[in-house]
Design a protein around this motif. Structure first.
Motif, PDB file in Angstrom:
ATOM      1  N   ALA A   1       0.833  -1.206   0.000  1.00  0.00           N
ATOM      2  CA  ALA A   1       0.000   0.000   0.000  1.00  0.00           C
ATOM      3  C   ALA A   1       0.867   1.256   0.000  1.00  0.00           C
ATOM      4  CB  ALA A   1      -0.929  -0.013   1.211  1.00  0.00           C
ATOM      5  N   TRP A   2       1.972   1.231   0.756  1.00  0.00           N
ATOM      6  CA  TRP A   2       2.870   2.381   0.777  1.00  0.00           C
ATOM      7  C   TRP A   2       3.476   2.617  -0.596  1.00  0.00           C
ATOM      8  CZ3 TRP A   2       4.594   6.783   2.269  1.00  0.00           C
ATOM      9  CH2 TRP A   2       5.893   7.186   1.973  1.00  0.00           C
ATOM     10  N   GLN A   3       3.904   1.564  -1.278  1.00  0.00           N
ATOM     11  CA  GLN A   3       4.492   1.720  -2.611  1.00  0.00           C
ATOM     12  C   GLN A   3       3.474   2.244  -3.615  1.00  0.00           C
ATOM     13  OE1 GLN A   3       5.938  -2.330  -2.969  1.00  0.00           O
ATOM     14  NE2 GLN A   3       8.072  -1.665  -2.723  1.00  0.00           N
TER      15      GLN A   3
ATOM     16  N   ILE B   1       2.259   6.009  -7.220  1.00  0.00           N
ATOM     17  CA  ILE B   1       1.083   6.213  -8.080  1.00  0.00           C
ATOM     18  C   ILE B   1       0.138   7.263  -7.490  1.00  0.00           C
ATOM     19  CG2 ILE B   1      -0.925   5.113  -9.149  1.00  0.00           C
ATOM     20  CD1 ILE B   1       0.618   2.488  -9.134  1.00  0.00           C
ATOM     21  N   GLY B   2      -0.335   6.990  -6.273  1.00  0.00           N
ATOM     22  CA  GLY B   2      -1.369   7.850  -5.699  1.00  0.00           C
ATOM     23  C   GLY B   2      -0.928   9.288  -5.494  1.00  0.00           C
ATOM     24  N   LEU B   3       0.168   9.485  -4.754  1.00  0.00           N
ATOM     25  CA  LEU B   3       0.608  10.848  -4.459  1.00  0.00           C
ATOM     26  C   LEU B   3       1.048  11.621  -5.699  1.00  0.00           C
ATOM     27  CD1 LEU B   3       2.489  10.461  -1.045  1.00  0.00           C
ATOM     28  CD2 LEU B   3       0.260  11.502  -1.491  1.00  0.00           C
TER      29      LEU B   3
ATOM     30  N   VAL C   1      -0.161  11.431  -8.660  1.00  0.00           N
ATOM     31  CA  VAL C   1      -1.385  11.829  -9.362  1.00  0.00           C
ATOM     32  C   VAL C   1      -2.089  12.956  -8.615  1.00  0.00           C
ATOM     33  CG1 VAL C   1      -3.681  11.042 -10.076  1.00  0.00           C
ATOM     34  CG2 VAL C   1      -1.694   9.589 -10.461  1.00  0.00           C
ATOM     35  N   LEU C   2      -2.052  12.922  -7.287  1.00  0.00           N
ATOM     36  CA  LEU C   2      -2.760  13.915  -6.477  1.00  0.00           C
ATOM     37  C   LEU C   2      -1.938  15.175  -6.209  1.00  0.00           C
ATOM     38  CD1 LEU C   2      -4.395  11.619  -3.754  1.00  0.00           C
ATOM     39  CD2 LEU C   2      -5.531  12.699  -5.694  1.00  0.00           C
ATOM     40  N   THR C   3      -0.658  15.160  -6.548  1.00  0.00           N
ATOM     41  CA  THR C   3       0.220  16.290  -6.216  1.00  0.00           C
ATOM     42  C   THR C   3      -0.295  17.627  -6.731  1.00  0.00           C
ATOM     43  OG1 THR C   3       2.207  14.935  -6.011  1.00  0.00           O
ATOM     44  CG2 THR C   3       2.525  17.253  -6.544  1.00  0.00           C
ATOM     45  N   PRO C   4      -0.706  17.758  -8.005  1.00  0.00           N
ATOM     46  CA  PRO C   4      -1.218  19.074  -8.448  1.00  0.00           C
ATOM     47  C   PRO C   4      -2.411  19.562  -7.621  1.00  0.00           C
ATOM     48  CG  PRO C   4      -0.774  17.670 -10.341  1.00  0.00           C
ATOM     49  CD  PRO C   4      -0.646  16.808  -9.130  1.00  0.00           C
ATOM     50  N   ALA C   5      -3.335  18.666  -7.308  1.00  0.00           N
ATOM     51  CA  ALA C   5      -4.500  19.058  -6.513  1.00  0.00           C
ATOM     52  C   ALA C   5      -4.090  19.413  -5.089  1.00  0.00           C
ATOM     53  CB  ALA C   5      -5.526  17.933  -6.495  1.00  0.00           C
ATOM     54  N   LEU C   6      -3.135  18.676  -4.513  1.00  0.00           N
ATOM     55  CA  LEU C   6      -2.692  18.959  -3.154  1.00  0.00           C
ATOM     56  C   LEU C   6      -2.005  20.323  -3.078  1.00  0.00           C
ATOM     57  CD1 LEU C   6      -1.246  15.463  -2.115  1.00  0.00           C
ATOM     58  CD2 LEU C   6      -3.358  16.520  -1.314  1.00  0.00           C
ATOM     59  N   LEU C   7      -1.135  20.599  -4.022  1.00  0.00           N
ATOM     60  CA  LEU C   7      -0.433  21.877  -4.020  1.00  0.00           C
ATOM     61  C   LEU C   7      -1.393  23.040  -4.263  1.00  0.00           C
ATOM     62  CD1 LEU C   7       2.817  20.965  -6.003  1.00  0.00           C
ATOM     63  CD2 LEU C   7       2.571  21.300  -3.544  1.00  0.00           C
TER      64      LEU C   7
ATOM     65  N   TYR D   1       5.764  17.541 -12.517  1.00  0.00           N
ATOM     66  CA  TYR D   1       5.397  17.099 -13.869  1.00  0.00           C
ATOM     67  C   TYR D   1       6.596  16.451 -14.567  1.00  0.00           C
ATOM     68  CZ  TYR D   1       4.139  17.356 -18.806  1.00  0.00           C
ATOM     69  OH  TYR D   1       3.913  17.048 -20.129  1.00  0.00           O
ATOM     70  N   HIS D   2       7.771  17.078 -14.439  1.00  0.00           N
ATOM     71  CA  HIS D   2       8.966  16.528 -15.079  1.00  0.00           C
ATOM     72  C   HIS D   2       9.383  15.215 -14.426  1.00  0.00           C
ATOM     73  CE1 HIS D   2       9.543  19.800 -17.817  1.00  0.00           C
ATOM     74  NE2 HIS D   2       9.642  20.710 -16.854  1.00  0.00           N
ATOM     75  N   VAL D   3       9.223  15.137 -13.074  1.00  0.00           N
ATOM     76  CA  VAL D   3       9.563  13.895 -12.390  1.00  0.00           C
ATOM     77  C   VAL D   3       8.625  12.769 -12.826  1.00  0.00           C
ATOM     78  CG1 VAL D   3       9.595  12.768 -10.132  1.00  0.00           C
ATOM     79  CG2 VAL D   3      10.613  15.041 -10.420  1.00  0.00           C
ATOM     80  N   ALA D   4       7.329  13.107 -12.979  1.00  0.00           N
ATOM     81  CA  ALA D   4       6.351  12.089 -13.389  1.00  0.00           C
ATOM     82  C   ALA D   4       6.655  11.568 -14.794  1.00  0.00           C
ATOM     83  CB  ALA D   4       4.942  12.681 -13.338  1.00  0.00           C
ATOM     84  N   ARG D   5       7.159  12.464 -15.665  1.00  0.00           N
ATOM     85  CA  ARG D   5       7.485  12.026 -17.024  1.00  0.00           C
ATOM     86  C   ARG D   5       8.750  11.171 -17.044  1.00  0.00           C
ATOM     87  NH1 ARG D   5       7.329  16.696 -21.366  1.00  0.00           N
ATOM     88  NH2 ARG D   5       7.693  14.850 -22.647  1.00  0.00           N
TER      89      ARG D   5
END
Length: 280
Positions: free
Chosen positions: A186-188, A193-195, A197-203, A276-280
């Motif tokens: 679950a942590w992985q 994946i989870g964080l 994807v949610l990073t833009p909304a969280l920031l 965004y660059h890290v995700a790519r």
């Protein structure tokens, strides 16, 4: 070819009322404040800003505003993330009720909120007395910086839930199932994946909460009767006060407040690009 041009013209025409309202109620007041922040008794210059940053009293107001806004936004977004995620996992009726309640409480601020907290957590508040009798606390000062952080966190949580709840729609259940089949914990899953994807909304939500707290005035004024040193209180005192009337210095403090939010927004944009660059 004439139809698209005509449609574009109508679209631009429809933007005219919005543009007028935006200019009259956003750009013009900001320009007025910026102009008056540079006005001094001897002419024009940066004397108001020098006076603001050289004064320990006003530096303390900036520090308290930033600290209260940061910690209340941080605590608020943590609780909002947990609450929004939990709402996705519960029954639809309970979800609808909590969403409606969050929508209602997000507008519960100002004098009513301050009065409610005084009744609950004031020096002789009901909850304060219960906790004292139970031996859980020795003393609690609602009118201190810690008390204001708790108060601010309360009205940050419903707004955070309303902003973050739709963001969890971006997380697909098959992603979790696929990661579990591949042996991910679950942590992985949340780390890779989870964080992300949610990073833009969280920031984005954190920036909105920070702006919401930095500009809060009615609640802290009603709670402390204007005796706590934060920027909105100092600005209002110099605009409407009977003793320390100095609208030009108030305009300078207002521009400092705008500068704080501009800096936070720029950092937010930089973090978004980096994620965004890290995700790519």
């Amino acid at each position: 070819m004439s139809r698209p041009r005509s449609g574009k013209g109508w679209a631009l025409l429809c933007l005219v009322p919005f543009a007028l309202v935006f200019i009259v109620f956003q750009i013009a007041p900001l320009a007025w404040v910026a102009l008056h922040s540079l006005r001094t008794d001897s002419g024009w210059g940066l004397d108001n800003f020098v006076a603001a940053f050289s004064s320990r009293f006003y530096r303390q107001a900036m520090q308290f505003s930033l600290e209260i806004s940061f910690w209340s936004s941080l605590f608020g977004i943590i609780i909002a993330v947990l609450g929004s995620y939990s709402l996705r996992r519960v029954d639809s009726k309970l979800r609808d009720f909590v969403s409606a309640f969050a929508n209602m409480t997000s507008n519960f601020a100002g004098v009513p909120l301050a009065f409610a907290f005084i009744i609950l957590l004031g020096f002789n508040g009901s909850l304060t007395m219960i906790l004292k009798q139970a031996g859980l606390i020795d003393d609690f000062n609602l009118y201190s910086k810690t008390g204001l952080i708790i108060l601010y966190t309360y009205f940050q949580i419903p707004l955070g839930v309303l902003l973050l709840y739709p963001a969890f729609d971006a997380l697909r259940e098959d992603w979790r199932e696929s990661s579990a089949l591949l042996g991910a914990s679950a942590w992985q899953y949340w780390r890779h994946i989870g964080l992300p994807v949610l990073t833009p909304a969280l920031l984005g939500t954190f920036v909105i909460l920070l702006a919401n707290a930095l500009g809060a005035y009615a609640t802290v004024y009603a709670l402390t009767t204007g005796n706590f040193n934060v920027l909105p209180i100092r600005i209002a005192a110099m605009v409407a006060g009977d003793i320390s009337l100095n609208p030009d210095l108030a305009a300078a403090l207002a521009m400092i407040l705008v500068g704080m939010m501009t800096l936070v927004t720029l950092v937010h944009q930089w973090l978004l690009k980096r994620s965004y660059h890290v995700a790519r």
